[in-house]
Design an enzyme around this catalytic site. Structure first.
Site, PDB file in Angstrom:
ATOM      1  N   LEU A 101      31.624  28.454 -29.093  1.00  0.00           N
ATOM      2  CA  LEU A 101      32.938  28.411 -29.741  1.00  0.00           C
ATOM      3  C   LEU A 101      33.020  27.197 -30.661  1.00  0.00           C
ATOM      4  O   LEU A 101      32.833  26.062 -30.229  1.00  0.00           O
ATOM      5  CB  LEU A 101      34.064  28.365 -28.705  1.00  0.00           C
ATOM      6  N   ARG A 150      42.837  16.152 -33.864  1.00  0.00           N
ATOM      7  CA  ARG A 150      42.829  14.712 -33.545  1.00  0.00           C
ATOM      8  C   ARG A 150      41.710  13.933 -34.230  1.00  0.00           C
ATOM      9  O   ARG A 150      41.681  12.713 -34.185  1.00  0.00           O
ATOM     10  CB  ARG A 150      42.752  14.527 -32.022  1.00  0.00           C
TER      11      ARG A 150
HETATM   12  C1  UD1 Z   1      39.807  24.724 -22.430  1.00  0.00           C
HETATM   13  C2  UD1 Z   1      40.070  25.541 -21.165  1.00  0.00           C
HETATM   14  C3  UD1 Z   1      40.334  24.571 -20.001  1.00  0.00           C
HETATM   15  C4  UD1 Z   1      39.162  23.643 -19.829  1.00  0.00           C
HETATM   16  C5  UD1 Z   1      38.875  22.926 -21.145  1.00  0.00           C
HETATM   17  C6  UD1 Z   1      37.604  22.116 -21.043  1.00  0.00           C
HETATM   18  C7  UD1 Z   1      41.146  27.582 -21.918  1.00  0.00           C
HETATM   19  C8  UD1 Z   1      42.427  28.315 -22.068  1.00  0.00           C
HETATM   20  N1  UD1 Z   1      41.221  26.382 -21.371  1.00  0.00           N
HETATM   21  O1  UD1 Z   1      40.988  24.032 -22.708  1.00  0.00           O
HETATM   22  O2  UD1 Z   1      40.533  25.319 -18.807  1.00  0.00           O
HETATM   23  O3  UD1 Z   1      39.441  22.707 -18.799  1.00  0.00           O
HETATM   24  O4  UD1 Z   1      38.702  23.881 -22.214  1.00  0.00           O
HETATM   25  O5  UD1 Z   1      37.431  21.382 -22.208  1.00  0.00           O
HETATM   26  O6  UD1 Z   1      40.115  28.111 -22.266  1.00  0.00           O
HETATM   27  N2  UD1 Z   1      38.356  27.345 -29.732  1.00  0.00           N
HETATM   28  C9  UD1 Z   1      38.123  28.321 -30.656  1.00  0.00           C
HETATM   29  N3  UD1 Z   1      39.114  29.183 -30.981  1.00  0.00           N
HETATM   30  C10 UD1 Z   1      40.352  29.118 -30.421  1.00  0.00           C
HETATM   31  C11 UD1 Z   1      40.582  28.089 -29.475  1.00  0.00           C
HETATM   32  C12 UD1 Z   1      39.575  27.240 -29.136  1.00  0.00           C
HETATM   33  O7  UD1 Z   1      37.009  28.415 -31.195  1.00  0.00           O
HETATM   34  O8  UD1 Z   1      41.203  29.926 -30.777  1.00  0.00           O
HETATM   35  C13 UD1 Z   1      37.285  26.418 -29.374  1.00  0.00           C
HETATM   36  C14 UD1 Z   1      37.603  25.005 -29.771  1.00  0.00           C
HETATM   37  O9  UD1 Z   1      37.068  24.717 -31.046  1.00  0.00           O
HETATM   38  C15 UD1 Z   1      36.917  24.186 -28.707  1.00  0.00           C
HETATM   39  C16 UD1 Z   1      36.908  25.082 -27.492  1.00  0.00           C
HETATM   40  O10 UD1 Z   1      37.141  26.394 -27.982  1.00  0.00           O
HETATM   41  O11 UD1 Z   1      35.578  23.885 -29.006  1.00  0.00           O
HETATM   42  C17 UD1 Z   1      37.971  24.692 -26.474  1.00  0.00           C
HETATM   43  O12 UD1 Z   1      39.240  24.816 -27.062  1.00  0.00           O
HETATM   44  P1  UD1 Z   1      40.409  23.843 -26.683  1.00  0.00           P
HETATM   45  O13 UD1 Z   1      41.623  24.245 -27.419  1.00  0.00           O
HETATM   46  O14 UD1 Z   1      39.959  22.441 -26.836  1.00  0.00           O
HETATM   47  O15 UD1 Z   1      40.621  24.185 -25.143  1.00  0.00           O
HETATM   48  P2  UD1 Z   1      41.288  23.260 -24.093  1.00  0.00           P
HETATM   49  O16 UD1 Z   1      42.742  23.272 -24.306  1.00  0.00           O
HETATM   50  O17 UD1 Z   1      40.625  21.962 -24.063  1.00  0.00           O
END
Ligand code: UD1
Ligand code: CA
Length: 468
Positions: free
Chosen positions: A12, A19
């Site tokens: 992903l 940030r």
């Molecule tokens: C997510 C997890 C959380 C976990 C955490 C660990 C979910 C709902 N939650 O939360 O349980 O503890 O990761 O770091 O999955 N991304 C996409 N497309 C999107 C959203 C996110 O590509 O639509 C990618 C982001 O670029 C990132 C990763 O997925 O690399 C995680 O996304 P992020 O929004 O940071 O998730 P967290 O809220 O941290």
């Protein structure tokens, strides 16, 4: 022979990275000389996966072109970004009709090691689970999804920080966001995710609860140390993880036989190699694809970028060497500047305040003091005197200078290019050379000197008179 279970990796990388406060996509920010996502791809290389797909979104074109050399990498575009569940769903066209194991990774979690992922895959396959979650315990779990377990101690679901009750927030076992899935039920279940949560997103984490309700088996693998799971959200994280990677790299180099006089101030990018018995001084920075041979000494405060150094080379303090090649036994510095496409031959010397650009200095040739050598091809055993300048630029174009074997360039000469100094020729000190000097000739191009006997005595006499 039994058929191997296929491995499909999905990374992903669509998120914005708000940030970071940057116009660059987060996953292209560099850590130890590589973009964040390249660290993850390198880790994945060790798994010999059947397919690797990056889900991109923010800055998709930039990410694609930064990874253009990875020809087998596939891309899926997620736009808009509606959550981690939605992100994985975008890989469906790539994985349709396939079977096996899906390993889900984040592009912004760069410290993960291949061995850890191999353990996760083994555990997942060994238990024949539909999903396996990589977890760890954090003393400060704020912000992470928490692992909820049933009375039998099995994972029942994952709850996000924002959706968690006060009691759930006290749990310290967190979801790393790294999982293995059996491909068979995966996309069907992803299509059924809802977005009725605090962020209005399709949470991949909801899949775990859904699987358990359907009676599919879900496993966890608990990592004892959380360090590998650290993600990059800000430039502070980038600096901290950079330090971890530098320490890792320095240890690796020392175990392989290089001496680092002061590891804490030494910065070596991930892809750099150093031969055994080489000694690296304090404050040295080795970047990109730099390679150092055996028994070299790189003294304090040098920066080498994409530079290849042969065996037994000495680089004295405070040199900057970029995209250059240095053959064995050469001696560089102190205070030398090698700009791109410079080649220093075997046993050649480049001394203090000497700058080379797109220049080859042949075997055993010397430019020991204060010189600019640009667009020059210099043969073997040439002596370039102090203060020599190749005037390679006429304000419009760059021109070459050729100095053949055994030539001697007297100090403070200007060689106005294009120009050729033949083999064994001499250039008199202080010359401005505008025409070729044939082999074995002497080129002199400076005003003749005139001495006026007694001139100073007369002048002093005039001054005494004037003052009285
Ligand atoms: C997510 C997890 C959380 C976990 C955490 C660990 C979910 C709902 N939650 O939360 O349980 O503890 O990761 O770091 O999955 N991304 C996409 N497309 C999107 C959203 C996110 O590509 O639509 C990618 C982001 O670029 C990132 C990763 O997925 O690399 C995680 O996304 P992020 O929004 O940071 O998730 P967290 O809220 O941290
Ligand atoms: Ca995150």
């Amino acid at each position: 022979m039994t058929k191997q279970v296929a491995l499909h990796v999905v990374i992903l990388a669509a998120g914005k990275g708000t940030r970071m406060k940057s116009s660059r996509p987060k996953v292209l920010h560099e850590l130890a000389g590589r973009p964040l996502i390249e660290h993850v791809l390198k880790t994945v290389d060790g798994l010999r996966a059947d397919s690797v797909t990056a889900v991109i979104g923010h800055g998709a074109d930039d990410v694609r072109s930064a990874l253009a050399s990875r020809t087998s990498l596939q891309f899926a575009v997620q736009s808009p970004q509606l959550g981690t569940g939605h992100a994985l769903l975008q890989a469906e066209p790539v994985l349709k009709g396939k079977s096996g194991t899906v390993l889900l990774l984040y592009a912004d979690v760069p410290l993960l090691q291949t061995g850890t992922l191999a353990r996760l895959i083994d555990h997942h396959r060994g238990t024949r689970a539909a999903a396996t979650v990589l977890t760890t315990n954090l003393a400060e779990p704020y912000g992470y999804g928490r692992i909820l377990r049933d009375s039998a101690g099995r994972i029942s679901r994952i709850v996000e920080e924002r959706d968690a009750s006060a009691a759930e927030r006290l749990l310290t076992e967190i979801n790393s966001g790294i999982y293995c899935f059996d491909l068979a039920p995966l996309f069907d279940a992803l299509h059924r995710l809802a977005s009725d949560n605090a962020q209005g997103e399709y949470y991949l984490t909801d899949l775990i609860g859904a699987y358990r309700q359907r009676g599919l088996s879900v496993e966890t693998l608990l990592l004892q140390s959380a360090e590998e799971l650290r993600g990059v959200n800000s430039r502070i994280d980038l600096a901290e993880l950079g330090r971890v990677l530098r320490e890792r790299k320095n240890r690796e180099l020392m175990l392989a036989g290089a001496t680092l006089e002061d590891p804490a101030s030494t910065s070596v990018d991930a892809d750099v190699t150093i031969g055994s018995d080489s000694v690296i001084g304090p404050g040295v920075i080795l970047e990109g694809r730099t390679s150092i041979g055996e028994r070299c000494r790189i003294h304090a405060g040098c920066r080498l970028t994409n530079t290849s150094v042969g065996n037994d080379v000495v680089v004295l303090d405070h040199c900057v060497l970029v995209d250059s090649t240095i053959a064995a036994d050469a001696r560089i510095g102190p205070f030398s500047h090698l700009r791109p496409a410079s080649v220093v031959g075997e046993g050649a010397h480049v001394g203090n305040f000497v700058e080379l650009k797109k220049t080859t200095l042949g075997r055993k040739s010397k430019a020991n003091h204060l010189a600019y050598l640009g667009d020059a091809t210099i043969g073997e055993n040439v002596n370039v005197g102090a203060g020599t300048i190749t005037c390679n630029y006429d304000g419009v174009s760059k021109h070459p200078t050729i100095i053949e074997d055994g030539a001697f360039i007297g100090s403070d000469s200007q060689l106005i290019a294009p120009v050729r100094i033949g083999a064994g020729a001499y250039v008199a000190a202080g010359s401005s050379i505008t025409r070729d000097v044939p082999a074995d000739a002497l080129g002199v191009a400076r005003a003749h000197q005139e001495n006026k006997p007694g001139w100073a005595t007369k002048r002093r006499a005039r001054q005494v008179k004037g003052n009285s």
